[in-house]
Enzyme design. Structure first.
Site, PDB file in Angstrom:
ATOM      1  N   TYR A 148      -4.641  -6.724   6.518  1.00  0.00           N
ATOM      2  CA  TYR A 148      -5.053  -6.168   5.228  1.00  0.00           C
ATOM      3  C   TYR A 148      -6.467  -6.641   4.874  1.00  0.00           C
ATOM      4  O   TYR A 148      -7.353  -5.841   4.578  1.00  0.00           O
ATOM      5  CB  TYR A 148      -4.128  -6.649   4.101  1.00  0.00           C
ATOM      6  CG  TYR A 148      -2.704  -6.173   4.186  1.00  0.00           C
ATOM      7  CD1 TYR A 148      -1.814  -6.726   5.102  1.00  0.00           C
ATOM      8  CD2 TYR A 148      -2.224  -5.185   3.331  1.00  0.00           C
ATOM      9  CE1 TYR A 148      -0.501  -6.309   5.167  1.00  0.00           C
ATOM     10  CE2 TYR A 148      -0.906  -4.759   3.389  1.00  0.00           C
ATOM     11  CZ  TYR A 148      -0.045  -5.327   4.310  1.00  0.00           C
ATOM     12  OH  TYR A 148       1.251  -4.901   4.384  1.00  0.00           O
TER      13      TYR A 148
ATOM     14  N   HIS B  19      -1.915   1.122  -3.842  1.00  0.00           N
ATOM     15  CA  HIS B  19      -1.917   0.814  -2.404  1.00  0.00           C
ATOM     16  C   HIS B  19      -1.005   1.791  -1.649  1.00  0.00           C
ATOM     17  O   HIS B  19      -1.416   2.411  -0.677  1.00  0.00           O
ATOM     18  CB  HIS B  19      -1.466  -0.638  -2.202  1.00  0.00           C
ATOM     19  CG  HIS B  19      -1.350  -1.045  -0.770  1.00  0.00           C
ATOM     20  ND1 HIS B  19      -2.366  -1.690  -0.097  1.00  0.00           N
ATOM     21  CD2 HIS B  19      -0.348  -0.880   0.125  1.00  0.00           C
ATOM     22  CE1 HIS B  19      -1.982  -1.902   1.151  1.00  0.00           C
ATOM     23  NE2 HIS B  19      -0.756  -1.424   1.314  1.00  0.00           N
ATOM     24  N   GLU B  20       0.217   1.933  -2.124  1.00  0.00           N
ATOM     25  CA  GLU B  20       1.179   2.779  -1.398  1.00  0.00           C
ATOM     26  C   GLU B  20       0.747   4.243  -1.388  1.00  0.00           C
ATOM     27  O   GLU B  20       0.887   4.927  -0.386  1.00  0.00           O
ATOM     28  CB  GLU B  20       2.593   2.640  -1.975  1.00  0.00           C
ATOM     29  CG  GLU B  20       3.151   1.210  -2.015  1.00  0.00           C
ATOM     30  CD  GLU B  20       2.970   0.403  -0.746  1.00  0.00           C
ATOM     31  OE1 GLU B  20       2.902   1.000   0.331  1.00  0.00           O
ATOM     32  OE2 GLU B  20       2.881  -0.830  -0.842  1.00  0.00           O
TER      33      GLU B  20
ATOM     34  N   ASP C 148       6.852  -8.093  13.627  1.00  0.00           N
ATOM     35  CA  ASP C 148       7.090  -8.784  12.357  1.00  0.00           C
ATOM     36  C   ASP C 148       6.601 -10.236  12.377  1.00  0.00           C
ATOM     37  O   ASP C 148       6.320 -10.816  11.345  1.00  0.00           O
ATOM     38  CB  ASP C 148       8.586  -8.766  12.002  1.00  0.00           C
ATOM     39  CG  ASP C 148       8.912  -7.665  10.990  1.00  0.00           C
ATOM     40  OD1 ASP C 148       7.966  -7.121  10.372  1.00  0.00           O
ATOM     41  OD2 ASP C 148      10.104  -7.358  10.801  1.00  0.00           O
TER      42      ASP C 148
ATOM     43  N   GLU D  34       5.484   2.691   1.791  1.00  0.00           N
ATOM     44  CA  GLU D  34       4.942   4.045   1.637  1.00  0.00           C
ATOM     45  C   GLU D  34       5.769   5.127   2.316  1.00  0.00           C
ATOM     46  O   GLU D  34       5.212   6.020   2.954  1.00  0.00           O
ATOM     47  CB  GLU D  34       3.509   4.046   2.175  1.00  0.00           C
ATOM     48  CG  GLU D  34       3.365   3.842   3.701  1.00  0.00           C
ATOM     49  CD  GLU D  34       3.341   2.406   4.186  1.00  0.00           C
ATOM     50  OE1 GLU D  34       3.872   1.518   3.482  1.00  0.00           O
ATOM     51  OE2 GLU D  34       2.801   2.155   5.281  1.00  0.00           O
TER      52      GLU D  34
ATOM     53  N   HIS E  64      -1.741   5.015   1.250  1.00  0.00           N
ATOM     54  CA  HIS E  64      -1.198   5.195   2.603  1.00  0.00           C
ATOM     55  C   HIS E  64      -0.935   6.670   2.930  1.00  0.00           C
ATOM     56  O   HIS E  64      -0.845   7.025   4.102  1.00  0.00           O
ATOM     57  CB  HIS E  64       0.117   4.430   2.767  1.00  0.00           C
ATOM     58  CG  HIS E  64      -0.046   3.000   3.165  1.00  0.00           C
ATOM     59  ND1 HIS E  64      -0.746   2.610   4.276  1.00  0.00           N
ATOM     60  CD2 HIS E  64       0.431   1.851   2.612  1.00  0.00           C
ATOM     61  CE1 HIS E  64      -0.696   1.282   4.390  1.00  0.00           C
ATOM     62  NE2 HIS E  64       0.018   0.797   3.391  1.00  0.00           N
TER      63      HIS E  64
ATOM     64  N   GLU F  40      -3.295  -0.809   7.328  1.00  0.00           N
ATOM     65  CA  GLU F  40      -3.344  -1.694   6.155  1.00  0.00           C
ATOM     66  C   GLU F  40      -4.769  -2.063   5.730  1.00  0.00           C
ATOM     67  O   GLU F  40      -5.043  -2.197   4.536  1.00  0.00           O
ATOM     68  CB  GLU F  40      -2.510  -2.956   6.397  1.00  0.00           C
ATOM     69  CG  GLU F  40      -1.019  -2.676   6.622  1.00  0.00           C
ATOM     70  CD  GLU F  40      -0.319  -1.967   5.451  1.00  0.00           C
ATOM     71  OE1 GLU F  40      -0.854  -1.935   4.330  1.00  0.00           O
ATOM     72  OE2 GLU F  40       0.796  -1.443   5.676  1.00  0.00           O
TER      73      GLU F  40
HETATM   74  N1  BES Z   1       3.593  -0.784   4.730  1.00  0.00           N
HETATM   75  C1  BES Z   1       3.534  -1.972   3.971  1.00  0.00           C
HETATM   76  C2  BES Z   1       4.805  -2.764   4.040  1.00  0.00           C
HETATM   77  C3  BES Z   1       5.230  -3.148   5.430  1.00  0.00           C
HETATM   78  C4  BES Z   1       4.305  -3.473   6.407  1.00  0.00           C
HETATM   79  C5  BES Z   1       6.562  -3.197   5.729  1.00  0.00           C
HETATM   80  C6  BES Z   1       4.738  -3.817   7.687  1.00  0.00           C
HETATM   81  C7  BES Z   1       6.983  -3.541   7.004  1.00  0.00           C
HETATM   82  C8  BES Z   1       6.065  -3.856   7.978  1.00  0.00           C
HETATM   83  C9  BES Z   1       3.193  -1.687   2.508  1.00  0.00           C
HETATM   84  O1  BES Z   1       2.271  -0.670   2.336  1.00  0.00           O
HETATM   85  C10 BES Z   1       2.517  -2.910   1.945  1.00  0.00           C
HETATM   86  O2  BES Z   1       1.478  -3.236   2.412  1.00  0.00           O
HETATM   87  N2  BES Z   1       3.130  -3.545   0.963  1.00  0.00           N
HETATM   88  C11 BES Z   1       2.557  -4.700   0.306  1.00  0.00           C
HETATM   89  C12 BES Z   1       1.920  -4.264  -0.988  1.00  0.00           C
HETATM   90  C13 BES Z   1       0.559  -4.607  -1.214  1.00  0.00           C
HETATM   91  C14 BES Z   1      -0.371  -5.119  -0.235  1.00  0.00           C
HETATM   92  C15 BES Z   1      -0.059  -4.090  -2.474  1.00  0.00           C
HETATM   93  C16 BES Z   1       3.661  -5.677  -0.018  1.00  0.00           C
HETATM   94  O3  BES Z   1       4.828  -5.326   0.092  1.00  0.00           O
HETATM   95  O4  BES Z   1       3.364  -6.803  -0.363  1.00  0.00           O
HETATM   96 ZN    ZN Z   2       0.353  -1.230   2.971  1.00  0.00          ZN
END
Ligand code: BES
Ligand code: ZN
Length: 645
Positions: free
Chosen positions: A397, A308-309, A389, A284, A312, A331
């Site tokens: 989530y 989703h994005e 990480d 996002e 955010h 999340e």
């Molecule tokens: N912000 C996240 C991606 C992220 C989180 C990157 C933590 C680095 C560290 C993004 O919004 C996300 O949640 N992406 C998900 C998509 C989904 C749940 C629809 C993904 O990439 O799987």
């Molecule tokens: Zn997310």
């Protein structure tokens, strides 16, 4: 338990001084694969007589540091394996709280830059120009610039970036205009053009982003009377397909979200479809969501990632978690609201269905952390220097979204709950908050707007269990609308029942899936995983009959491999592990890797269970094509490094 106020992943002295604005002046060099230039931080002291500023950095080559225009000698501390090197900058003059200080740093990135991936021509769609993109969340912004790399601080920024290829950032474009000739009419790949940007809305620096490559723009049409614009960026070869995939839904969902929550504050909402090594489904970045190209299925079935994005923009980019312990506020809330929108624009059954899909992912994550139960919690107490990480999973989530759904139900349902959601966002938009601040507002709101009955309802919720509970179950057993899941469950039950049936008597037909949308196929395959592994002959029949073994939809292909490799000793697993490894590494004739970690990590892990050498040899061959974050985590998954994940 006490509120968690420290950011354990930052070494900056963000309580003593804050950053209000950063001006970046960069030049992007595809020959040396370096970004060089300067970052100028406008800061405000938060205490009297501050003697030094400490910034986060990671593998930066520093050239010169000045304070208020005067060069100073600085101290770069030895590198911490997770947090990087703290940059200590002395402040000579004694000053009072509230003093403005400008720190300017000339520097360049290095080969060890974890925020950037430099792609060769061959790794792009067009194969004619190289490409560069960043990923700063959670703690990689410090590898792009010396910053207070903590989401507790929000910055405005401006940027001036020179490059031989078009540049995009997580900001509004000042010049040249998006709808003008590509690369300002100059020769793409040859002439240097300077792009300028401004981000006037304060953002946490994990939303800092840059992408440089041969990209084109197409605007979306938008509802009447909107102040914002929205459109899509992609390489020219993909711009049509990308436009088609997302043009129906993006502005529709954005407009609905404005109605439910509050106005969209960032002025521009663009999408960028990246090359295949992009490690997430979506990210996002402010004004410019980054997307994996695996969403381009040609049937608009994976637009939920865009929903989703864009959600955010309020939950995360607007109201931000103050530090990694409260990541669920980003999340969990986003997932909850994303599903409210799905329910409203599609059907309530669709909302329930998303929770069904999420429940499997959550259970798998909870299970995978059984030996490290701290990461099963919603609110995590990290040690100083612990890598956020490592805790990344679907738990924030799904546990988060279920928690809010439980509150919604406890407080009287969606209609009653939505005004609270609006109040929550309006109260905190532009700020960074902790779980305790969120909870305090929750009680405050219901006290004011509901009184004793609502407070009694809230007091029936076991907050401690939701925040700090461990184990593989939620504190409350949740019920969902399973209308859409049932047909998938039934088909899975038939396959389970067929495990002892003679091959000649099987009566499955290709048409069994005719009425299934792609999420139902996913649920069918996930349900199958809840049974003991199917015999090899049946697995192979399943893959062929429904064309799962060759599905172009990565969500489906992933689940098929999970079913097929479930019994690591079976002959089907041994055969299909080879295909699965090739699929991930692009050695399947396509040359296209599955760089999204949601796909490559579990598949390579499953392959390793079948044949470790096979997984490692395929991985070693393809590794350089993957993103630095994916490389780090997969190396660790396959036991090639000492850190665990
Ligand atoms: N912000 C996240 C991606 C992220 C989180 C990157 C933590 C680095 C560290 C993004 O919004 C996300 O949640 N992406 C998900 C998509 C989904 C749940 C629809 C993904 O990439 O799987
Ligand atoms: Zn997310």
């Amino acid at each position: 338990m006490a509120d968690i106020l420290v950011d354990t992943a930052s070494q900056a002295n963000y309580n003593d001084i804050i950053t209000e604005h950063v001006a970046f002046d960069w030049s992007v060099d595809f020959n040396t694969k370096l970004v060089s230039g300067s970052a100028t931080l406008d800061m405000i002291t938060k205490k009297d007589d501050l003697r030094e500023v400490i910034l986060d950095t990671w593998d930066l080559n520093l050239k010169k540091v000045s304070v208020n225009g005067t060069e100073v000698s600085y101290h770069l501390k030895p590198k911490h394996a997770v947090m990087g090197s703290a940059l200590h900058i002395p402040l000579a003059k004694v000053s009072k709280t509230g003093s403005a200080i400008t720190i300017s740093i000339e520097y360049e990135t290095t080969e060890g830059c974890t925020a950037l991936q430099w792609l060769e021509k061959g790794q792009t769609q067009g194969k004619t120009f190289p490409y560069l993109f960043s990923q700063c969340q959670p703690i990689y912004a410090r590898a792009l610039a010396p910053l207070q790399d903590t989401p507790s601080n929000k910055i405005k920024y401006s940027a001036k970036v020179s490059s031989t290829l078009p540049v995009l950032m997580s900001a509004r474009i000042v010049s040249p205009p998006s709808d003008g000739p590509p690369h300002d009419g100059k020769v793409i790949g040859k002439d240097v053009v300077t792009y300028t940007f401004t981000q006037p809305v304060p953002i946490p620096c994990y939303l800092l982003a840059i992408a440089v490559g041969n990209v084109r723009y197409r605007p979306f049409s938008k509802p009447e009377g909107k102040q914002w614009t929205s459109g899509i960026w992609a390489e020219p070869e993909l711009i049509e397909a990308s436009y088609w995939e997302f043009s129906e839904d993006t502005t529709r969902f954005l407009a609905l979200e404005e109605k439910i929550v509050t106005d969209y504050k960032f002025g521009v909402y663009d999408l960028l479809v990246l090359p295949p090594s992009f490690p997430y489904g979506g990210m996002e970045n402010a004004c410019l969501t980054f997307l994996t190209p695996t969403l381009l299925t040609g049937d608009r079935t994976l637009v939920d990632v865009v929903v989703h994005e864009l959600t955010h923009s309020w939950f995360g980019n607007g109201v931000t978690h103050a530090n990694p312990s409260h990541f669920w506020l980003n999340e969990g809330w986003t997932t909850y609201i994303e599903r409210v929108l799905q329910g409203s624009l599609h059907s309530p059954a669709e909302r329930g269905f998303s929770y069904v899909i999420g429940a499997k992912a959550m259970y798998d994550s909870l299970k995978s952390y059984e030996s490290n139960p701290k990461y099963q919690r919603l609110v995590i107490e990290f040690e100083e220097g612990e890598d956020p990480d490592e805790a990344y999973s679907s738990i924030p989530y799904e546990k988060g979204a279920n928690f809010i759904l439980h509150l919604e139900r406890t407080l009287g349902g969606l209609e009653v709950f939505l005004p609270y959601v609006k109040d929550y966002v309006e109260t905190f938009i532009g700020k960074s908050i902790t779980t305790a601040q969120w909870k305090e507002h929750l009680f405050g709101y219901w006290e004011k707007n509901g009184g004793p009955e609502k407070i009694k309802a809230l007091n029936s919720v076991d907050f401690e269990a939701w925040f700090y509970g461990e184990g593989v179950e939620l504190p409350v057993k949740m019920e969902y609308d399973i209308t859409l899941a049932e047909t998938a469950y039934n088909l899975a039950a038939r396959w389970d029942a067929a495990r002892n049936t003679d091959a000649t008597k099987l009566d499955f037909k290709k048409s069994d899936l005719d009425e299934f949308n792609s999420n139902q196929k996913v649920v069918f395959l996930e349900r199958l995983q809840s049974y003991p592994a199917l015999p090899s002959a049946l697995v192979l029949h399943l893959g062929d009959l429904y064309q799962l073994a060759t599905s172009p939809n990565a969500e489906i292909r992933l689940r098929f491999y999970e079913v097929a490799l479930a019994d690591a000793k079976s002959s089907a697993a041994i055969t299909l592990a080879v295909d699965a490894a090739k699929w991930v590494t692009g050695d399947d004739g396509t040359g296209v890797i599955k760089g999204r970690m949601k796909f490559c990590r579990p598949v390579l892990k499953a392959v390793a269970k079948v044949d470790k050498d096979l997984a490692i040899s395929n991985w070693e061959k393809a590794k350089t094509k993957f993103h630095p974050i994916a490389r780090k985590l997969i190396d660790s998954d396959l036991g090639l490094t000492s850190t665990k994940a």
